[in-house]
Design a protein around this motif. Structure first.
Motif, PDB file in Angstrom:
ATOM      1  N   ILE A  79      -6.873   2.619   7.749  1.00 17.48           N
ATOM      2  CA  ILE A  79      -7.559   1.685   6.845  1.00 17.48           C
ATOM      3  C   ILE A  79      -7.130   1.854   5.395  1.00 17.48           C
ATOM      4  N   GLY A  80      -6.163   2.694   5.121  1.00 14.75           N
ATOM      5  CA  GLY A  80      -5.705   2.809   3.743  1.00 14.75           C
ATOM      6  C   GLY A  80      -5.156   4.178   3.417  1.00 14.75           C
ATOM      7  N   ARG A  81      -4.894   4.354   2.111  1.00 15.08           N
ATOM      8  CA  ARG A  81      -4.288   5.599   1.631  1.00 15.08           C
ATOM      9  C   ARG A  81      -4.878   6.001   0.286  1.00 15.08           C
ATOM     10  N   ILE A  82      -4.817   7.289   0.047  1.00 11.63           N
ATOM     11  CA  ILE A  82      -5.062   7.850  -1.282  1.00 11.63           C
ATOM     12  C   ILE A  82      -3.909   8.802  -1.521  1.00 11.63           C
ATOM     13  N   MET A  83      -3.252   8.650  -2.659  1.00 11.55           N
ATOM     14  CA  MET A  83      -2.111   9.525  -2.913  1.00 11.55           C
ATOM     15  C   MET A  83      -1.843   9.681  -4.399  1.00 11.55           C
ATOM     16  N   LYS A  84      -1.139  10.741  -4.708  1.00 11.57           N
ATOM     17  CA  LYS A  84      -0.701  10.964  -6.074  1.00 11.57           C
ATOM     18  C   LYS A  84       0.534  10.107  -6.293  1.00 11.57           C
ATOM     19  N   SER A  85       0.534   9.359  -7.373  1.00 10.42           N
ATOM     20  CA  SER A  85       1.656   8.480  -7.694  1.00 10.42           C
ATOM     21  C   SER A  85       2.840   9.307  -8.164  1.00 10.42           C
ATOM     22  N   SER A  86       4.026   8.798  -7.905  1.00 12.89           N
ATOM     23  CA  SER A  86       5.216   9.484  -8.392  1.00 12.89           C
ATOM     24  C   SER A  86       5.963   8.573  -9.348  1.00 12.89           C
ATOM     25  N   GLY A  87       6.590   9.173 -10.336  1.00  8.41           N
ATOM     26  CA  GLY A  87       7.407   8.414 -11.264  1.00  8.41           C
ATOM     27  C   GLY A  87       6.650   7.622 -12.308  1.00  8.41           C
ATOM     28  N   VAL A  88       5.370   7.890 -12.479  1.00 10.19           N
ATOM     29  CA  VAL A  88       4.614   7.174 -13.515  1.00 10.19           C
ATOM     30  C   VAL A  88       4.580   8.019 -14.786  1.00 10.19           C
ATOM     31  N   PRO A  89       4.502   7.388 -15.938  1.00  9.13           N
ATOM     32  CA  PRO A  89       4.436   8.146 -17.192  1.00  9.13           C
ATOM     33  C   PRO A  89       3.200   9.046 -17.222  1.00  9.13           C
ATOM     34  N   SER A  90       3.294  10.141 -17.933  1.00 10.36           N
ATOM     35  CA  SER A  90       2.196  11.118 -17.949  1.00 10.36           C
ATOM     36  C   SER A  90       0.911  10.550 -18.547  1.00 10.36           C
ATOM     37  N   HIS A  91       0.982   9.511 -19.368  1.00  7.51           N
ATOM     38  CA  HIS A  91      -0.230   8.930 -19.957  1.00  7.51           C
ATOM     39  C   HIS A  91      -0.918   7.931 -19.005  1.00  7.51           C
ATOM     40  N   ALA A  92      -0.255   7.580 -17.906  1.00  2.79           N
ATOM     41  CA  ALA A  92      -0.824   6.630 -16.945  1.00  2.79           C
ATOM     42  C   ALA A  92      -1.591   7.370 -15.856  1.00  2.79           C
ATOM     43  N   ALA A  93      -2.449   6.627 -15.164  1.00  2.28           N
ATOM     44  CA  ALA A  93      -3.201   7.215 -14.045  1.00  2.28           C
ATOM     45  C   ALA A  93      -2.222   7.773 -13.011  1.00  2.28           C
ATOM     46  N   GLN A  94      -2.475   8.978 -12.552  1.00  3.17           N
ATOM     47  CA  GLN A  94      -1.561   9.663 -11.643  1.00  3.17           C
ATOM     48  C   GLN A  94      -1.926   9.498 -10.170  1.00  3.17           C
ATOM     49  N   TRP A  95      -3.078   8.925  -9.891  1.00  3.06           N
ATOM     50  CA  TRP A  95      -3.544   8.761  -8.515  1.00  3.06           C
ATOM     51  C   TRP A  95      -3.718   7.292  -8.183  1.00  3.06           C
ATOM     52  N   TRP A  96      -3.490   6.953  -6.914  1.00  2.00           N
ATOM     53  CA  TRP A  96      -3.590   5.582  -6.437  1.00  2.00           C
ATOM     54  C   TRP A  96      -4.353   5.581  -5.115  1.00  2.00           C
ATOM     55  N   TRP A  97      -5.099   4.521  -4.875  1.00  2.00           N
ATOM     56  CA  TRP A  97      -5.784   4.345  -3.594  1.00  2.00           C
ATOM     57  C   TRP A  97      -5.652   2.882  -3.159  1.00  2.00           C
ATOM     58  N   GLY A  98      -5.679   2.674  -1.865  1.00  2.00           N
ATOM     59  CA  GLY A  98      -5.639   1.329  -1.321  1.00  2.00           C
ATOM     60  C   GLY A  98      -6.393   1.299  -0.001  1.00  2.00           C
ATOM     61  N   CYS A  99      -7.198   0.288   0.182  1.00  2.00           N
ATOM     62  CA  CYS A  99      -8.030   0.149   1.372  1.00  2.00           C
ATOM     63  C   CYS A  99      -7.702  -1.200   2.008  1.00  2.00           C
ATOM     64  N   ASN A 100      -7.339  -1.197   3.292  1.00  2.00           N
ATOM     65  CA  ASN A 100      -6.996  -2.452   3.951  1.00  2.00           C
ATOM     66  C   ASN A 100      -7.219  -2.348   5.450  1.00  2.00           C
ATOM     67  N   VAL A 101      -7.279  -3.501   6.075  1.00  2.00           N
ATOM     68  CA  VAL A 101      -7.432  -3.592   7.523  1.00  2.00           C
ATOM     69  C   VAL A 101      -6.334  -4.530   8.021  1.00  2.00           C
ATOM     70  N   TYR A 102      -5.584  -4.081   9.022  1.00  2.00           N
ATOM     71  CA  TYR A 102      -4.539  -4.927   9.601  1.00  2.00           C
ATOM     72  C   TYR A 102      -5.096  -6.300   9.941  1.00  2.00           C
ATOM     73  N   GLY A 103      -4.349  -7.330   9.582  1.00  2.00           N
ATOM     74  CA  GLY A 103      -4.746  -8.690   9.928  1.00  2.00           C
ATOM     75  C   GLY A 103      -5.679  -9.349   8.938  1.00  2.00           C
ATOM     76  N   LYS A 104      -6.135  -8.626   7.928  1.00  2.00           N
ATOM     77  CA  LYS A 104      -7.029  -9.175   6.913  1.00  2.00           C
ATOM     78  C   LYS A 104      -6.315  -9.126   5.564  1.00  2.00           C
ATOM     79  N   PRO A 105      -6.422 -10.178   4.761  1.00  2.00           N
ATOM     80  CA  PRO A 105      -5.782 -10.146   3.439  1.00  2.00           C
ATOM     81  C   PRO A 105      -6.483  -9.153   2.519  1.00  2.00           C
ATOM     82  N   SER A 106      -5.704  -8.526   1.670  1.00  2.00           N
ATOM     83  CA  SER A 106      -6.268  -7.614   0.675  1.00  2.00           C
ATOM     84  C   SER A 106      -6.744  -8.419  -0.523  1.00  2.00           C
ATOM     85  N   LEU A 107      -7.842  -7.995  -1.089  1.00  2.00           N
ATOM     86  CA  LEU A 107      -8.403  -8.636  -2.273  1.00  2.00           C
ATOM     87  C   LEU A 107      -8.170  -7.760  -3.492  1.00  2.00           C
TER      88      LEU A 107
END
Length: 82
Positions: A8-36
């Protein structure tokens, strides 16, 4: 993230982003359903992302029908080559 054997999704540390930007990313989804717009985003840290993910998942889960869940399992099975 896995719910009842369904991805249903992921939570992960972002790579390659500037140090002043948020370093973590999350995404929640269900196969077959559009993401909002509120189904993914960045967070300050892992705990922040967990909280944001849980809020999004609660909203998504509340709107899922049994048919939606069955379809998501079918998509997941196809993706895994079953």
């Amino acid at each position: 993230m896995i719910w009842r054997g369904l991805p249903i999704g992921r939570i992960m540390k972002s790579s390659g982003v500037p140090s002043h930007a948020a370093q973590w990313w999350w995404g929640c989804n269900v196969y077959g359903k559009p993401s909002l717009g509120g189904d993914s985003g960045t967070g300050v840290d892992l705990e922040d992302c967990k909280v944001r993910f849980k809020i999004a998942w609660a909203r998504i889960r509340a709107g899922l029908t049994d048919a939606d869940i069955a379809t998501a399992y079918q998509y997941a099975d196809r993706k895994q080559g079953k």
